[in-house]
Design a protein around this motif. Structure first.
Motif, mmCIF file in Angstrom:
data_model
loop_
_atom_site.group_PDB
_atom_site.id
_atom_site.type_symbol
_atom_site.label_atom_id
_atom_site.label_comp_id
_atom_site.label_asym_id
_atom_site.label_seq_id
_atom_site.Cartn_x
_atom_site.Cartn_y
_atom_site.Cartn_z
ATOM 1 N N ILE A 1 0.846 -1.192 0.000
ATOM 2 C CA ILE A 1 0.000 0.000 0.000
ATOM 3 C C ILE A 1 0.881 1.241 0.000
ATOM 4 C CG2 ILE A 1 -1.755 1.287 1.276
ATOM 5 C CD1 ILE A 1 -2.793 -1.385 2.332
ATOM 6 N N ARG A 2 0.873 1.934 -1.120
ATOM 7 C CA ARG A 2 1.739 3.114 -1.264
ATOM 8 C C ARG A 2 1.139 4.364 -0.639
ATOM 9 N NH1 ARG A 2 3.585 2.552 -7.644
ATOM 10 N NH2 ARG A 2 4.413 0.415 -7.514
ATOM 11 N N ASN A 3 -0.196 4.416 -0.592
ATOM 12 C CA ASN A 3 -0.868 5.613 -0.100
ATOM 13 C C ASN A 3 -2.246 5.211 0.413
ATOM 14 O OD1 ASN A 3 -2.553 8.103 -0.157
ATOM 15 N ND2 ASN A 3 -0.718 9.032 -1.048
ATOM 16 N N PRO A 4 -2.701 5.736 1.544
ATOM 17 C CA PRO A 4 -4.035 5.376 2.028
ATOM 18 C C PRO A 4 -5.153 5.748 1.066
ATOM 19 C CG PRO A 4 -2.787 6.528 3.737
ATOM 20 C CD PRO A 4 -1.998 6.637 2.472
ATOM 21 N N GLU A 5 -4.908 6.741 0.225
ATOM 22 C CA GLU A 5 -5.941 7.222 -0.691
ATOM 23 C C GLU A 5 -6.001 6.436 -1.997
ATOM 24 O OE1 GLU A 5 -8.024 9.798 0.087
ATOM 25 O OE2 GLU A 5 -7.121 9.987 2.072
ATOM 26 N N ALA A 6 -5.004 5.620 -2.256
ATOM 27 C CA ALA A 6 -4.958 4.813 -3.481
ATOM 28 C C ALA A 6 -3.817 3.819 -3.325
ATOM 29 C CB ALA A 6 -4.729 5.683 -4.722
ATOM 30 N N VAL A 7 -4.113 2.547 -3.479
ATOM 31 C CA VAL A 7 -3.128 1.525 -3.122
ATOM 32 C C VAL A 7 -1.819 1.678 -3.882
ATOM 33 C CG1 VAL A 7 -4.030 -0.222 -4.750
ATOM 34 C CG2 VAL A 7 -2.794 -0.949 -2.684
ATOM 35 N N ASN A 8 -1.903 2.102 -5.144
ATOM 36 C CA ASN A 8 -0.699 2.257 -5.955
ATOM 37 C C ASN A 8 -0.255 3.711 -6.087
ATOM 38 O OD1 ASN A 8 -0.711 -0.555 -6.495
ATOM 39 N ND2 ASN A 8 -2.195 -0.242 -8.154
ATOM 40 N N GLY A 9 -0.844 4.587 -5.291
ATOM 41 C CA GLY A 9 -0.495 6.000 -5.351
ATOM 42 C C GLY A 9 -1.471 6.817 -6.168
ATOM 43 N N THR A 10 -2.046 6.208 -7.204
ATOM 44 C CA THR A 10 -3.071 6.829 -8.046
ATOM 45 C C THR A 10 -4.225 5.846 -8.149
ATOM 46 O OG1 THR A 10 -1.382 7.999 -9.346
ATOM 47 C CG2 THR A 10 -3.579 7.811 -10.327
ATOM 48 N N LEU A 11 -5.462 6.318 -8.040
ATOM 49 C CA LEU A 11 -6.616 5.428 -8.121
ATOM 50 C C LEU A 11 -6.574 4.574 -9.378
ATOM 51 C CD1 LEU A 11 -9.603 7.669 -6.961
ATOM 52 C CD2 LEU A 11 -8.731 5.632 -5.799
ATOM 53 N N SER A 12 -6.888 3.299 -9.215
ATOM 54 C CA SER A 12 -6.891 2.358 -10.335
ATOM 55 C C SER A 12 -7.923 1.282 -10.060
ATOM 56 C CB SER A 12 -5.498 1.715 -10.493
ATOM 57 O OG SER A 12 -5.230 0.857 -9.388
ATOM 58 N N THR A 13 -8.076 0.369 -11.008
ATOM 59 C CA THR A 13 -8.999 -0.747 -10.785
ATOM 60 C C THR A 13 -8.537 -1.616 -9.621
ATOM 61 O OG1 THR A 13 -7.847 -2.012 -12.507
ATOM 62 C CG2 THR A 13 -9.852 -0.820 -13.160
ATOM 63 N N ASP A 14 -7.265 -1.575 -9.263
ATOM 64 C CA ASP A 14 -6.809 -2.301 -8.071
ATOM 65 C C ASP A 14 -7.567 -1.848 -6.826
ATOM 66 O OD1 ASP A 14 -4.991 -3.928 -9.311
ATOM 67 O OD2 ASP A 14 -3.208 -2.812 -8.673
ATOM 68 N N ASP A 15 -7.873 -0.558 -6.738
ATOM 69 C CA ASP A 15 -8.603 -0.063 -5.580
ATOM 70 C C ASP A 15 -10.023 -0.603 -5.542
ATOM 71 O OD1 ASP A 15 -6.713 1.849 -4.219
ATOM 72 O OD2 ASP A 15 -6.690 2.668 -6.247
ATOM 73 N N ILE A 16 -10.631 -0.759 -6.701
ATOM 74 C CA ILE A 16 -11.979 -1.331 -6.758
ATOM 75 C C ILE A 16 -11.955 -2.758 -6.229
ATOM 76 C CG2 ILE A 16 -13.873 -1.981 -8.287
ATOM 77 C CD1 ILE A 16 -13.585 1.039 -8.037
ATOM 78 N N HIS A 17 -11.024 -3.543 -6.716
ATOM 79 C CA HIS A 17 -10.959 -4.953 -6.320
ATOM 80 C C HIS A 17 -10.501 -5.122 -4.877
ATOM 81 C CE1 HIS A 17 -11.821 -6.088 -10.395
ATOM 82 N NE2 HIS A 17 -10.707 -5.557 -10.861
ATOM 83 N N LEU A 18 -9.492 -4.351 -4.469
ATOM 84 C CA LEU A 18 -8.928 -4.536 -3.128
ATOM 85 C C LEU A 18 -9.897 -4.061 -2.049
ATOM 86 C CD1 LEU A 18 -6.599 -5.407 -1.325
ATOM 87 C CD2 LEU A 18 -5.606 -3.121 -1.627
ATOM 88 N N PHE A 19 -10.524 -2.910 -2.242
ATOM 89 C CA PHE A 19 -11.428 -2.446 -1.198
ATOM 90 C C PHE A 19 -12.638 -3.365 -1.073
ATOM 91 C CE2 PHE A 19 -15.077 -0.113 0.435
ATOM 92 C CZ PHE A 19 -14.599 0.174 1.707
ATOM 93 N N ALA A 20 -13.161 -3.869 -2.174
ATOM 94 C CA ALA A 20 -14.274 -4.816 -2.075
ATOM 95 C C ALA A 20 -13.870 -6.026 -1.241
ATOM 96 C CB ALA A 20 -14.730 -5.244 -3.471
ATOM 97 N N HIS A 21 -12.628 -6.439 -1.366
ATOM 98 C CA HIS A 21 -12.102 -7.583 -0.634
ATOM 99 C C HIS A 21 -11.997 -7.269 0.859
ATOM 100 C CE1 HIS A 21 -10.375 -11.547 -1.336
ATOM 101 N NE2 HIS A 21 -9.361 -11.274 -0.527
#
Length: 215
Positions: free
Chosen positions: A158-178
């Motif tokens: 987790i690079r940043n609390p506001e976006a897992v990779n530093g910039t919002l991406s589809t990873d945030d959609i999948h990871l937060f749902a998890h």
């Protein structure tokens, strides 16, 4: 434009579809169907599946199709590059999480289970894959310990609390749902980076966590 999103509260795929509205600050009507309502979804898209987006009397199923469609309205927000390590982490924890999650969802005071018939429908179908829910709920200590160790492995990703990779991406959609599903499991321990992420993403997306009703 009036947008309606038909969902189940517990459904991680529905969480994904909800998230994009919050991340883009777009209004929508949130409609929760009873879990045993087969006729509603079938009348809209020909099969019992949620989420379903309704726009101008047109219906769209499939969570990531909905996410992509809504993100393309105006300026996209999911512009970051996905990190394969996030998908690997999700895949590594999937089976354990949902073995613990499904029995707890069946116990939770959620609107899709507002009737006895709706709750029984869910239990009957999900137990075909997990086995009896009561057996899982008797002792989940080994699985919970395993997930806690996996969360320690997630934290450095987790690079940043506001976006897992530093910039919002589809990873945030999948990871937060998890991790949203994880919040229904009592005994899960979140490393500081994971805790900061799930709180920030809950706030940004407008999708609340289950901490107060965890089982």
């Amino acid at each position: 434009m009036t947008r309606k999103l038909y969902i189940y509260d517990h459904c991680p795929f529905c969480v994904k579809a909800e998230m994009i509205f919050g991340l883009k600050n777009l209004p929508f009507e949130r409609i929760i169907l009873l879990n045993d309502d087969e006729a509603g979804p079938i009348s809209m898209v020909g099969r019992k599946v949620l989420p379903i987006l309704e726009e101008e009397a047109r219906f769209m199923p499939e969570s990531m199709d909905i996410v992509t469609h809504i993100d393309q309205q105006g300026t996209p927000v999911l512009t970051g590059t996905p990190n394969p390590a996030i998908a690997d982490w999700i895949n590594a924890t999937n089976s354990t999480l949902y073995r613990l999650y499904l029995p707890r969802a069946a116990c939770a005071p959620l609107p899709e289970f507002a009737t006895t018939a709706a709750r029984a429908y869910f239990v009957q179908r999900k137990e075909e894959f997990t086995g009896p829910f009561f057996e899982i709920l008797k002792d989940s200590s080994v699985e919970i310990a395993s997930l806690n160790k996996m969360l320690e492995m997630l934290a450095p990703l987790i690079r940043n609390p506001e976006a897992v990779n530093g910039t919002l991406s589809t990873d945030d959609i999948h990871l937060f749902a998890h991790v949203h599903s994880l919040s229904l499991v009592r005994g899960i321990q979140y490393p500081p980076a994971v805790e900061a992420y799930r709180q920030a993403m809950s706030r940004r997306s407008g999708v609340g966590l289950y901490d107060t009703i965890a089982v």
